[in-house]
Design a protein around this motif. Structure first.
Motif, PDB file in Angstrom:
ATOM      1  N   THR A  16      -2.518  -8.129 -45.823  1.00 35.01           N
ATOM      2  CA  THR A  16      -2.934  -7.833 -44.445  1.00 35.01           C
ATOM      3  C   THR A  16      -1.752  -7.287 -43.668  1.00 35.01           C
ATOM      4  OG1 THR A  16      -4.676  -9.526 -44.477  1.00 35.01           O
ATOM      5  CG2 THR A  16      -3.882  -8.817 -42.310  1.00 35.01           C
ATOM      6  N   PRO A  24      -5.001   0.899 -41.913  1.00 34.17           N
ATOM      7  CA  PRO A  24      -5.722  -0.374 -42.149  1.00 34.17           C
ATOM      8  C   PRO A  24      -5.589  -1.359 -40.981  1.00 34.17           C
ATOM      9  CG  PRO A  24      -4.570   0.307 -44.123  1.00 34.17           C
ATOM     10  CD  PRO A  24      -4.096   1.219 -43.021  1.00 34.17           C
ATOM     11  N   LEU A  29      -8.366  -4.384 -40.445  1.00 37.73           N
ATOM     12  CA  LEU A  29      -8.581  -4.942 -41.783  1.00 37.73           C
ATOM     13  C   LEU A  29      -7.874  -6.275 -41.952  1.00 37.73           C
ATOM     14  CD1 LEU A  29      -9.414  -4.929 -44.782  1.00 37.73           C
ATOM     15  CD2 LEU A  29      -7.477  -3.433 -45.220  1.00 37.73           C
ATOM     16  N   GLY A  41     -12.108  -8.374 -48.175  1.00 35.91           N
ATOM     17  CA  GLY A  41     -11.610  -8.267 -46.816  1.00 35.91           C
ATOM     18  C   GLY A  41     -12.726  -7.842 -45.877  1.00 35.91           C
ATOM     19  N   TYR A  42     -12.366  -7.692 -44.604  1.00 31.50           N
ATOM     20  CA  TYR A  42     -13.364  -7.329 -43.596  1.00 31.50           C
ATOM     21  C   TYR A  42     -12.694  -6.694 -42.396  1.00 31.50           C
ATOM     22  CZ  TYR A  42     -11.806 -11.322 -40.808  1.00 31.50           C
ATOM     23  OH  TYR A  42     -11.045 -12.195 -40.057  1.00 31.50           O
ATOM     24  N   PHE A  43     -13.518  -6.099 -41.541  1.00 30.12           N
ATOM     25  CA  PHE A  43     -13.123  -5.794 -40.172  1.00 30.12           C
ATOM     26  C   PHE A  43     -14.316  -6.104 -39.277  1.00 30.12           C
ATOM     27  CE2 PHE A  43     -14.511  -1.413 -41.399  1.00 30.12           C
ATOM     28  CZ  PHE A  43     -15.452  -1.173 -40.412  1.00 30.12           C
ATOM     29  N   LEU A  64     -11.891   0.998 -45.228  1.00 29.08           N
ATOM     30  CA  LEU A  64     -11.908  -0.395 -45.669  1.00 29.08           C
ATOM     31  C   LEU A  64     -11.935  -0.469 -47.197  1.00 29.08           C
ATOM     32  CD1 LEU A  64     -12.187  -3.463 -45.195  1.00 29.08           C
ATOM     33  CD2 LEU A  64     -14.643  -3.086 -44.867  1.00 29.08           C
ATOM     34  N   THR A  67      -8.746   1.170 -48.962  1.00 37.53           N
ATOM     35  CA  THR A  67      -7.547   0.347 -48.791  1.00 37.53           C
ATOM     36  C   THR A  67      -7.573  -0.848 -49.728  1.00 37.53           C
ATOM     37  OG1 THR A  67      -7.344   1.029 -46.481  1.00 37.53           O
ATOM     38  CG2 THR A  67      -6.184  -0.986 -47.147  1.00 37.53           C
TER      39      THR A  67
END
Length: 144
Positions: A16, A24, A29, A41-43, A64, A67
């Motif tokens: 991260t 990212p 992210l 992962g997420y956003f 997303l 990456t």
């Protein structure tokens, strides 16, 4: 053969952090799983993820997925590699969202010494499949 990223550096927090101040980080992210056999992962969708047409910008989903697949590639580079480059990517889109969380799960298709292929499934917070992404990576090595 040892990996370029040692086990103690293979953490969600470390990956991260790598994205902060870069694209990212700009999309928000957050890596939630970092392992040699896949990443997650997420956003959280914000207005800057929207396209001018009012939908979620496809590029935010690709960013997303790409990456996380890139991070998974890095996690699997072995001694002698100097890096990697993407040689192909493809995304199929199925649904959109304007709010909530986009979650991504990356799985290996092929992890070789010369190429790696990764799949990523992207889902909305409600669990609806938004997109399927696949990329092929070329492992780079020093000449000579």
């Amino acid at each position: 053969m040892p990996y370029l990223v040692p086990d103690h550096e293979l953490t969600p927090e470390a990956f991260t952090e790598k994205g902060q101040g870069k694209l990212p980080g700009h999309i928000g992210l957050v890596v939630t799983r970092a392992a040699r056999d896949g990443f997650e992962g997420y956003f959280d969708i914000q207005p800057h993820h929207h396209a001018p047409n009012g939908f979620l910008h496809a590029g935010s989903l690709v960013t997303l997925a790409d990456t996380l697949c890139g991070y998974a590639t890095v996690a699997n580079l072995q001694e002698g590699a100097t890096g990697f480059t993407t040689i192909e990517l493809k995304t199929n889109f199925f649904a959109t969202a304007l709010e909530g969380r986009v979650h991504a799960v990356v799985m290996p298709v092929h992890i070789g010494g010369t190429t790696q292929v990764w799949d990523c499934e992207l889902k909305s917070a409600a669990g609806k499949r938004m997109a399927l992404f696949r990329c092929s990576q070329l492992v780079l090595r020093a000449k000579g």
